[in-house]
Each structure stands twice: as C-alpha cells, then as structure tokens.
Design a protein around this motif. Structure first.
Motif, PDB file in Angstrom:
ATOM      1  N   VAL A   1     -16.686   5.379   9.315  1.00 49.49           N
ATOM      2  CA  VAL A   1     -15.463   6.022   9.823  1.00 49.49           C
ATOM      3  C   VAL A   1     -15.126   5.419  11.191  1.00 49.49           C
ATOM      4  CG1 VAL A   1     -14.363   8.214  10.456  1.00 49.49           C
ATOM      5  CG2 VAL A   1     -16.115   8.168   8.652  1.00 49.49           C
TER       6      VAL A   1
ATOM      7  N   ARG B   1     -13.142  12.841   0.733  1.00 50.52           N
ATOM      8  CA  ARG B   1     -13.655  11.466   0.791  1.00 50.52           C
ATOM      9  C   ARG B   1     -15.165  11.440   1.077  1.00 50.52           C
ATOM     10  NH1 ARG B   1      -8.969  11.254  -0.781  1.00 50.52           N
ATOM     11  NH2 ARG B   1      -7.494   9.578  -0.296  1.00 50.52           N
TER      12      ARG B   1
ATOM     13  N   VAL C   1     -12.908   5.411   6.091  1.00 49.95           N
ATOM     14  CA  VAL C   1     -11.797   6.206   6.638  1.00 49.95           C
ATOM     15  C   VAL C   1     -11.431   5.686   8.029  1.00 49.95           C
ATOM     16  CG1 VAL C   1     -11.051   8.503   7.395  1.00 49.95           C
ATOM     17  CG2 VAL C   1     -12.508   8.269   5.359  1.00 49.95           C
TER      18      VAL C   1
ATOM     19  N   LYS D   1      -5.429  -2.416   7.788  1.00 48.13           N
ATOM     20  CA  LYS D   1      -4.679  -1.889   6.644  1.00 48.13           C
ATOM     21  C   LYS D   1      -5.489  -1.867   5.356  1.00 48.13           C
ATOM     22  CE  LYS D   1      -2.689  -6.226   5.243  1.00 48.13           C
ATOM     23  NZ  LYS D   1      -3.739  -6.373   4.222  1.00 48.13           N
TER      24      LYS D   1
ATOM     25  N   ARG E   1       0.874  -1.149   0.000  1.00 48.01           N
ATOM     26  CA  ARG E   1       0.000   0.000   0.000  1.00 48.01           C
ATOM     27  C   ARG E   1       0.920   1.210   0.000  1.00 48.01           C
ATOM     28  NH1 ARG E   1      -5.426   0.998   2.706  1.00 48.01           N
ATOM     29  NH2 ARG E   1      -5.543   3.251   2.670  1.00 48.01           N
TER      30      ARG E   1
ATOM     31  N   VAL F   1     -16.929  12.060   3.687  1.00 44.11           N
ATOM     32  CA  VAL F   1     -17.478  11.529   4.942  1.00 44.11           C
ATOM     33  C   VAL F   1     -17.950  12.665   5.849  1.00 44.11           C
ATOM     34  CG1 VAL F   1     -16.219   9.353   4.902  1.00 44.11           C
ATOM     35  CG2 VAL F   1     -15.197  11.321   6.034  1.00 44.11           C
TER      36      VAL F   1
ATOM     37  N   LEU G   1      -9.144  16.408   3.649  1.00 40.95           N
ATOM     38  CA  LEU G   1      -9.169  15.028   3.165  1.00 40.95           C
ATOM     39  C   LEU G   1     -10.543  14.385   3.430  1.00 40.95           C
ATOM     40  CD1 LEU G   1      -7.409  12.610   2.011  1.00 40.95           C
ATOM     41  CD2 LEU G   1      -7.165  11.923   4.384  1.00 40.95           C
ATOM     42  N   LEU G   2     -11.090  14.643   4.621  1.00 40.77           N
ATOM     43  CA  LEU G   2     -12.408  14.069   4.965  1.00 40.77           C
ATOM     44  C   LEU G   2     -13.480  14.620   4.027  1.00 40.77           C
ATOM     45  CD1 LEU G   2     -12.229  14.206   8.887  1.00 40.77           C
ATOM     46  CD2 LEU G   2     -11.914  12.205   7.423  1.00 40.77           C
TER      47      LEU G   2
ATOM     48  N   SER H   1      -8.423  -0.566   5.102  1.00 42.99           N
ATOM     49  CA  SER H   1      -9.368   0.555   5.163  1.00 42.99           C
ATOM     50  C   SER H   1      -9.218   1.409   3.907  1.00 42.99           C
ATOM     51  CB  SER H   1      -9.062   1.430   6.391  1.00 42.99           C
ATOM     52  OG  SER H   1      -9.115   0.659   7.572  1.00 42.99           O
ATOM     53  N   GLY H   2     -10.310   2.075   3.498  1.00 40.60           N
ATOM     54  CA  GLY H   2     -10.281   2.871   2.275  1.00 40.60           C
ATOM     55  C   GLY H   2      -9.218   3.958   2.318  1.00 40.60           C
ATOM     56  N   THR H   3      -9.318   4.831   3.308  1.00 44.23           N
ATOM     57  CA  THR H   3      -8.358   5.920   3.486  1.00 44.23           C
ATOM     58  C   THR H   3      -7.850   5.860   4.919  1.00 44.23           C
ATOM     59  OG1 THR H   3      -9.492   7.322   1.885  1.00 44.23           O
ATOM     60  CG2 THR H   3      -8.086   8.440   3.508  1.00 44.23           C
ATOM     61  N   ILE H   4      -6.525   5.995   5.090  1.00 48.05           N
ATOM     62  CA  ILE H   4      -5.957   5.933   6.435  1.00 48.05           C
ATOM     63  C   ILE H   4      -5.300   7.262   6.783  1.00 48.05           C
ATOM     64  CG2 ILE H   4      -4.238   4.813   7.937  1.00 48.05           C
ATOM     65  CD1 ILE H   4      -4.707   2.239   6.257  1.00 48.05           C
TER      66      ILE H   4
END
Lengths: 252, 315
Positions: B199, A249, B256, B273, A226, A251, A245-246, B275-278
């Motif tokens: 989230v 995305r 997220v 690991k 990744r 959210v 960033l949120l 997860s979509g966005t970290i």
C-alpha cells in the motif's frame, strides 16, 4: 569561472500538446517557455559565477520562436545566450542534440557546463551524459548540491537510498536535480536588461554538425483506458467508503 | 540468435530487481550476457544465471565514478563482440553509462521504453506518453541498439538457468573524464519502501503546506504503507526527492495507491496508474486523477484523512 548552462524552450505543459501528423513530432508554437527544471541550473550557474567573478552563457537548441523562454533565463541574470535553430534539426534525437550542444559549447569555451537531469517534454534523460562524453569531461550527475574549489568541482550525487560525494577536476559537466538551489524570480530590472542582452543565432553550418534522426516515431495509439470507478462527495462519512474498499481488497 | 547485453546493477542482496526484470525480457530475445556492476560473488553470478544470463561480465569500479571508464570499456567490447541489443534500466547509473556509451559508439538511445522487440535489422520500442494515455512506437535501425527500460515493465522471475561463465571487464584510464566517489551517505530507510510496499499513500499540492504531509504519514502508519509524493511538492521542498512518484521519480505498482490532494498531472500518473486499486481524495471534482480512480472522494483531505486514519487505528 566561465559557466555554460544548457536550457530548453518547451511548449507550456499547462496547454495540451499537439502532435504533427505524418512525422509524429511535437508541435512547437512560437510562444514557448523556459523548461521549469532549467531554472535550477541557471540559478546554480549564477551563484557559482558570482562567487568567482565569472560569466554565465546559456546554450539552447530547438525552434527559437520568439525566444521568450531564453529571455526568461537571461532575466534571471545570465550574461548572454547562444541559440541553435535549424530546419535540419527537426525531429532530432538525444545524440544529435548532444552533438549540437557540444559544438556550440566548445565554440564558447567553458570551465563548467550545467544541465538539468532531463527535459520536461522529451525526458530522454541521457543528453548531459552524451554531451560530457563528446566534450571528454566527467559527468557529475543528479547533483543535489554543487561546490567548486581550486580547479575542481564536488557534488552530492543522488542515489537510490541517499547520496554519494563525487569529485572531479575542471572542466566538467554537472547535471542538477530540482531543489539543488532555490531559483530566483526575475526582477523588473532583470526583465528590462534581458531585452538588450546578446542572443547569438547559429545554424548547423555555423557549427559544422550533421544532423539526422537516428530514430523515428512510427505510430502513436491510444493506450487501453483504465475505467474510472465510483466517485462520491464527502459529507462527513466518505472515509467509511474507503475503509470498506480496503477491507474488500484485503489490505486491512 | 540475437546477442543481447543487459546492464545489471547490484542491489541490497545481489542483482537488483530492475536488473532481474530486464533479464526476464532479454532471455526471450536472445542469448544473454549480464554486465554486472557491483562487488559480485558466486551467489550473485548464480542468481544472474538463474534469471537467464549465459555469460556474466563483472564490472568493479572501486572509488571511480562508473560512467566514464565503464562506457569506454564497453565501447571497446561492443566493437569486438557486436551485440545486437544493449538493455539498461531507467535508473541513475544506467542512464550515465548508456548515454556515454551511445555517444562513443555514435548511436541513438531509445529511452523510457515499456517494451522492446527485435525485428529484421531493427528494434521497436513502446513508450507511454501523455501520462500513459497514449503509446508511442519508436524504431531504430542503426545498432547496436541501446534501449532504456522503465522499472516494473517486466516481471522478474528465475527460470533455473545454470551457472554462467564469468569474466572481468578491464577498465581503462579515461584521463580528463575521470571522477572519484569520495564518500557515500545512506539516508534512514525505516519502514516500508516505495518499491515493494503493498500500500502506498501519496500527497500532492492539495495538502496545502509541508506540515500537512503529516496527514499522509499518519494514514500510512496503520496501513503499514510507504509514503510517496508528487513532483510539485518535492520541488517545493516539502519532502525529499526519494519519495517522488512519477515520470522523473519512481514507478510503483502497489496493490492499493491512495492519492491525497493530488490533481493527477501527467508526470505523476505515468508513475502510478498501473497500481491495483486507486483511491483519490481531492476537493476539485474535475481533477484528472478521478478518471483513473476506482474510488474517488470529492472532499477536503484535511477532513477525510484524519477520520480515515482514526477509523483504521481503532480496528
């Protein structure tokens, strides 16, 4: 009450693990430590034995090395240890481990067997259950608390959304979660005493168990990586980058 | 066609999500029998059919602890029906039944698998090792093959199968191995849950104290997020085990994942690991968590989290 606690010596998780070429087995150095999760079982065993004027015997399988991991558990207060180490056990799976432990434990005699829920290096998570089946005793698993009474044992068993209270007659096996009790640290006296406590070394022949890996690790390959993204230093405004960033995305 | 058994436990509303994930894999491997543990009704059996089970074996334990009697009954049934593969999830009752069953049958168990394939006379499984940085491939040739699959390895999906045939499993007396469930206690399950929240905000040892977990909770609120934790702070007693994400806790795949004061031990990475966005916030610039983070903030969680929570609350 006679308590047996299953413990495992593992390579220190803080050092990088090495894999042996050809067999894909974990390289086990001379110096191994007591699996941290086993400290909870040892403590639980000590408390239950103390309350019943009983004894705690440690049973362990694997390359003995200098046995310092087992000495750690003896230093906490366990009375003796049985260590099964045999060249024929290299690469053993969960079932062979359970068969060896069952043979060693039957030889010792027991009222209660305590184990962790899974080891930190192998984490198959089924050895206690297999062991209970081979001993023909109930497996009271994932205990967050343990109490023994007159010939019986009661635990709170972790569930997805809480816990169940489970009860059985002794002899029985209990697997304990981290946090079931607060493990003690060995005292200086404990560490000195541990050096004189008996450690029996047994082989497969001594136990009359036949080993054989039921499974083989045929390959170990790199997982798709990744990619790391952006890294920023917080100078008081980094939270705004997270907000952005949120938003991106969707959210928030 | 391979004879595949799948252990499915009842969840909040019929077959559990984990059980449905296993069925999604099983139906491409062979003819599927669902071993359904729970009270069970026609609607649950119909759901199992829609997810690919042609046969359902209903298992009801009452107040008996499942593992002893269920393993004994399944061992007898396996002797009669010769399944090629028996799939379980990496979950509490699954591990208990699988372990006792394997010991009864004298066969091995492949545990923590993320994939499974049947080959001529054998089974091959994939396992994420070393925090998911590497994949081990394992093989077993003595069956029936018992394989435990980690949650979220497959996607649950109904494909519209018809009503399955249903039978009930008779449970034998297991004598000395018997245990009773004498009480059941559900903890409060308020707010979003780790298993299905979009989230997740998680905390680790970098928070510094049990009290500082409040920073995680305060950030979770405006995001309608579930809260998680590393094994280190669960073992330390800061938060209950139910919040643990990782190898020995829950595997999660939210859109997220916000890791607060988490260094990124292998044990934790394997559980989050994918997860979509970290997003990671940690004051150690060399923390392993940054190697998988889409956005890494090198900073103090005690500074960043309150500001972030405030900025979100103001929106």
């Amino acid at each position: 009450m006679k308590v047996v606690v299953c413990v495992k010596q593992i390579p220190d998780p803080a050092t990088p693990y090495k894999i042996e070429e050809g067999t894909n087995w974990l390289v086990r150095p001379e110096d191994q430590i007591l699996d941290d999760t086993d400290r909870y079982g040892v403590e639980m065993g000590l408390q239950l034995a103390q309350a019943s004027e009983g004894t705690v015997t440690l049973v362990s399988m694997g390359p003995a090395g200098n046995a310092q991991g087992v000495r750690q558990a003896l230093a906490m207060g366990a009375d003796k240890a049985v260590l099964v180490d045999d060249e024929g056990l290299r690469g053993s799976d969960a079932l062979t481990t359970a068969r060896v432990l069952a043979a060693a434990i039957s030889k010792e005699g027991y009222d209660l067997v305590i184990a962790g829920t899974e080891s930190t290096d192998g984490y198959a998570g089924v050895v206690p259950q297999m062991l209970a089946e081979l001993l023909d005793v109930p497996a009271l698993t994932y205990a967050t608390s343990v109490e023994t009474g007159d010939g019986s044992v009661t635990i709170n068993r972790q569930t997805v959304d809480g816990y169940d209270t489970v009860e059985a007659s002794l002899p029985a096996l209990v697997s304990v979660t981290a946090g079931v009790v607060e493990p003690r640290y060995p005292t200086f006296k404990g560490i000195m005493d541990a050096k004189k406590k008996p450690v029996d070394n047994l082989s497969l022949d001594d136990l009359g168990v036949e080993a054989g890996p039921a499974q083989t690790v045929v390959a170990i390959t790199d997982a798709p990586e990744r990619a790391a993204g952006q890294k920023i230093e917080d100078e008081g405004e980094a939270h705004l980058a997270i907000v952005a960033l949120l938003e991106d995305r969707k959210v928030i | 066609m391979a004879n595949v058994w799948v252990f499915v436990e009842e969840g909040d509303d019929g077959p559990s999500t984990l059980g449905q994930e296993l069925l999604a894999k099983a139906r491409v491997l062979g003819d599927v029998t669902a071993l359904y543990l729970g009270s069970g009704d026609d609607s649950a059996f119909a759901t199992l059919g829609e997810h690919g089970a042609s046969t359902v074996v209903h298992i009801e334990c009452g107040d008996r602890l499942a593992s002893g009697p269920v393993a004994a009954a399944l061992a007898d049934k396996a002797g009669a029906d010769s399944p090629d593969l028996i799939l379980f999830g990496q979950a509490y009752n699954d591990r208990d039944v699988a372990g006792r069953l394997a010991a009864r049958l004298g066969v091995g168990v492949l545990s923590n698998a993320s994939d499974v394939t049947l080959s001529e006379g054998g089974v091959e499984t994939s396992h994420e090792v070393f925090g998911g940085s590497q994949i081990a491939t394992a093989e077993m040739t003595t069956g029936p093959f018992i394989v435990l699959i980690r949650p979220k390895s497959f996607v649950a999906e109904a494909t519209g199968g018809g009503a399955p045939s249903v039978s009930t499993l008779e449970l034998p007396d297991v004598g000395a191995s018997e245990a009773r469930v004498t009480g059941s206690h559900a903890e409060d399950r308020e707010g979003p849950q780790l298993g299905d929240a979009a989230v997740i905000v998680s905390g680790g040892r970098g928070l510094g104290s049990a009290e500082a977990y409040e920073l995680v909770e305060n950030l979770a609120k405006p995001l309608d997020a579930a809260t998680g934790a590393t094994r280190a702070i669960v073992d330390a007693g800061w938060v209950p085990y139910a919040k643990q994400v990782g190898q020995t806790g829950k595997t999660v795949k939210p859109d997220v994942y916000i890791a607060c004061g988490i260094s990124g031990a292998m044990q934790h990475l394997v559980g989050m690991k994918d997860s979509g966005t970290i997003v990671a916030i940690n004051k150690d610039p060399d923390a392993p968590i940054f190697s998988i983070a889409d956005l890494g903030v090198v900073g103090d969680v005690h500074q960043v989290l309150p500001k972030l929570a405030e900025a979100l609350a103001d929106r």
